[in-house]
Scaffold this motif. Structure first.
Motif, mmCIF file in Angstrom:
data_model
loop_
_atom_site.group_PDB
_atom_site.id
_atom_site.type_symbol
_atom_site.label_atom_id
_atom_site.label_comp_id
_atom_site.label_asym_id
_atom_site.label_seq_id
_atom_site.Cartn_x
_atom_site.Cartn_y
_atom_site.Cartn_z
ATOM 1 N N ARG A 175 -2.452 11.114 8.004
ATOM 2 C CA ARG A 175 -1.745 9.979 9.141
ATOM 3 C C ARG A 175 -1.960 11.116 10.374
ATOM 4 N NH1 ARG A 175 3.693 10.015 8.318
ATOM 5 N NH2 ARG A 175 3.322 10.481 6.596
ATOM 6 N N ALA A 176 -1.534 11.823 10.286
ATOM 7 C CA ALA A 176 -1.971 12.602 11.872
ATOM 8 C C ALA A 176 -2.826 12.786 11.995
ATOM 9 C CB ALA A 176 -1.877 14.930 11.424
ATOM 10 N N SER A 177 -4.078 13.359 11.706
ATOM 11 C CA SER A 177 -5.315 12.229 12.287
ATOM 12 C C SER A 177 -6.198 11.362 12.361
ATOM 13 C CB SER A 177 -6.733 13.462 11.269
ATOM 14 O OG SER A 177 -7.130 12.348 10.061
ATOM 15 N N ALA A 178 -5.137 10.241 11.940
ATOM 16 C CA ALA A 178 -5.134 8.792 12.230
ATOM 17 C C ALA A 178 -4.807 8.364 13.538
ATOM 18 C CB ALA A 178 -5.292 7.901 10.561
ATOM 19 N N VAL A 179 -3.713 9.586 13.454
ATOM 20 C CA VAL A 179 -2.060 9.029 15.139
ATOM 21 C C VAL A 179 -3.186 9.668 16.133
ATOM 22 C CG1 VAL A 179 -0.454 9.661 16.122
ATOM 23 C CG2 VAL A 179 -0.120 8.271 13.529
ATOM 24 N N ARG A 180 -4.153 10.717 16.107
ATOM 25 C CA ARG A 180 -4.401 11.422 17.466
ATOM 26 C C ARG A 180 -6.047 10.757 17.289
ATOM 27 N NH1 ARG A 180 -6.798 15.449 14.177
ATOM 28 N NH2 ARG A 180 -5.030 16.658 13.800
ATOM 29 N N ARG A 205 -9.458 12.466 4.878
ATOM 30 C CA ARG A 205 -9.046 11.793 3.910
ATOM 31 C C ARG A 205 -10.231 12.382 2.187
ATOM 32 N NH1 ARG A 205 -9.875 5.344 3.403
ATOM 33 N NH2 ARG A 205 -8.515 4.946 1.285
ATOM 34 N N GLN A 206 -11.438 12.538 2.701
ATOM 35 C CA GLN A 206 -11.900 13.055 1.342
ATOM 36 C C GLN A 206 -11.596 13.774 0.464
ATOM 37 O OE1 GLN A 206 -14.506 10.929 -0.053
ATOM 38 N NE2 GLN A 206 -13.636 9.409 1.731
ATOM 39 N N VAL A 207 -11.634 14.825 1.424
ATOM 40 C CA VAL A 207 -11.010 16.529 1.652
ATOM 41 C C VAL A 207 -9.522 16.123 0.451
ATOM 42 C CG1 VAL A 207 -10.032 18.512 2.017
ATOM 43 C CG2 VAL A 207 -12.415 17.744 3.020
ATOM 44 N N TRP A 208 -8.720 15.231 0.921
ATOM 45 C CA TRP A 208 -7.260 14.854 0.316
ATOM 46 C C TRP A 208 -7.813 14.708 -1.626
ATOM 47 C CZ3 TRP A 208 -2.441 15.865 1.241
ATOM 48 C CH2 TRP A 208 -1.407 15.906 0.529
ATOM 49 N N ASN A 209 -8.264 13.273 -0.709
ATOM 50 C CA ASN A 209 -8.601 12.736 -2.543
ATOM 51 C C ASN A 209 -9.534 13.745 -3.049
ATOM 52 O OD1 ASN A 209 -7.520 11.019 -1.527
ATOM 53 N ND2 ASN A 209 -9.742 9.351 -0.932
ATOM 54 N N GLN A 210 -10.222 14.763 -2.603
ATOM 55 C CA GLN A 210 -10.868 15.962 -3.578
ATOM 56 C C GLN A 210 -9.705 16.504 -3.517
ATOM 57 O OE1 GLN A 210 -14.873 17.477 -2.313
ATOM 58 N NE2 GLN A 210 -15.706 16.916 -2.945
ATOM 59 N N ARG A 267 0.741 -1.090 -0.007
ATOM 60 C CA ARG A 267 -0.262 -0.368 0.210
ATOM 61 C C ARG A 267 0.736 1.394 0.116
ATOM 62 N NH1 ARG A 267 -4.685 0.242 4.711
ATOM 63 N NH2 ARG A 267 -6.077 -0.345 2.726
ATOM 64 N N PRO A 268 0.420 2.322 -0.439
ATOM 65 C CA PRO A 268 1.131 3.534 -0.696
ATOM 66 C C PRO A 268 1.028 3.977 0.385
ATOM 67 C CG PRO A 268 -0.618 4.321 -2.316
ATOM 68 C CD PRO A 268 -0.614 2.385 -1.242
ATOM 69 N N ARG A 269 1.701 4.642 0.814
ATOM 70 C CA ARG A 269 2.204 5.719 2.517
ATOM 71 C C ARG A 269 0.513 6.764 2.608
ATOM 72 N NH1 ARG A 269 6.946 9.070 4.914
ATOM 73 N NH2 ARG A 269 6.240 9.882 6.558
ATOM 74 N N MET A 270 0.763 7.198 3.514
ATOM 75 C CA MET A 270 -1.364 8.086 3.708
ATOM 76 C C MET A 270 -0.468 9.269 3.718
ATOM 77 S SD MET A 270 -3.299 6.735 6.348
ATOM 78 C CE MET A 270 -2.551 6.689 7.583
ATOM 79 N N PRO A 271 -1.254 10.457 3.129
ATOM 80 C CA PRO A 271 -0.636 11.553 2.851
ATOM 81 C C PRO A 271 -0.457 11.939 4.826
ATOM 82 C CG PRO A 271 -2.471 11.163 1.555
ATOM 83 C CD PRO A 271 -2.494 10.353 1.995
ATOM 84 N N ASP A 272 0.265 13.054 4.494
ATOM 85 C CA ASP A 272 0.239 13.394 5.965
ATOM 86 C C ASP A 272 -0.745 13.835 7.116
ATOM 87 O OD1 ASP A 272 3.444 12.370 5.685
ATOM 88 O OD2 ASP A 272 3.927 15.049 4.845
#
Length: 120
Positions: A17-22, A73-78, A9-14
């Motif tokens: 990833r930050a919101s997932a860690v939070r 994630r949705q905003v990043w993809n858009q 899998r490619p790495r998640m965008p920063d």
């Protein structure tokens, strides 16, 4: 010699990833608070009520954090686009047959695309 193995899998965008860690940190704190509330209730101590209130508030915050991951994630993809190609089941666009006159060219139509009464 060091060689890199290809990742599945490619790495998640920063920002994602930050919101997932939070979200994971908030969820883990919530689980710890729930455990303290449960053990306090089993022991019959005074800490049960405050721990239970904190657990309820933390559950709401953890839910909000998980929604934040999804929205980020949705905003990043858009904004940055997702490279996709049509699947093998995708059909090519069909060409419309017939002349423009047969398809209704030149007819007067209303705002919703309906034919206006009394006009050709």
């Amino acid at each position: 010699m060091w060689t890199e193995e290809p990742v599945g899998r490619p790495r998640m965008p920063d920002p994602v990833r930050a919101s997932a860690v939070r979200a994971v940190l908030i969820a883990s704190v919530t689980l710890i608070e729930a455990m303290v509330a449960m053990l306090g209730a089993a022991a019959g101590t005074w800490i049960t009520a405050p721990a239970l209130l904190c657990t309820v508030v933390s559950t709401v915050v953890a839910t909000w954090a998980v929604l934040d991951v999804w929205v980020t994630r949705q905003v990043w993809n858009q904004r940055h686009g997702v490279l996709s190609s049509p699947s093998s089941a995708a059909r090519p666009r069909r060409l419309r047959r017939g002349s423009p006159a047969r398809r209704g060219a030149g007819k007067v139509r209303g705002p919703a695309g309906r034919r206006v009464a009394g006009l050709r």
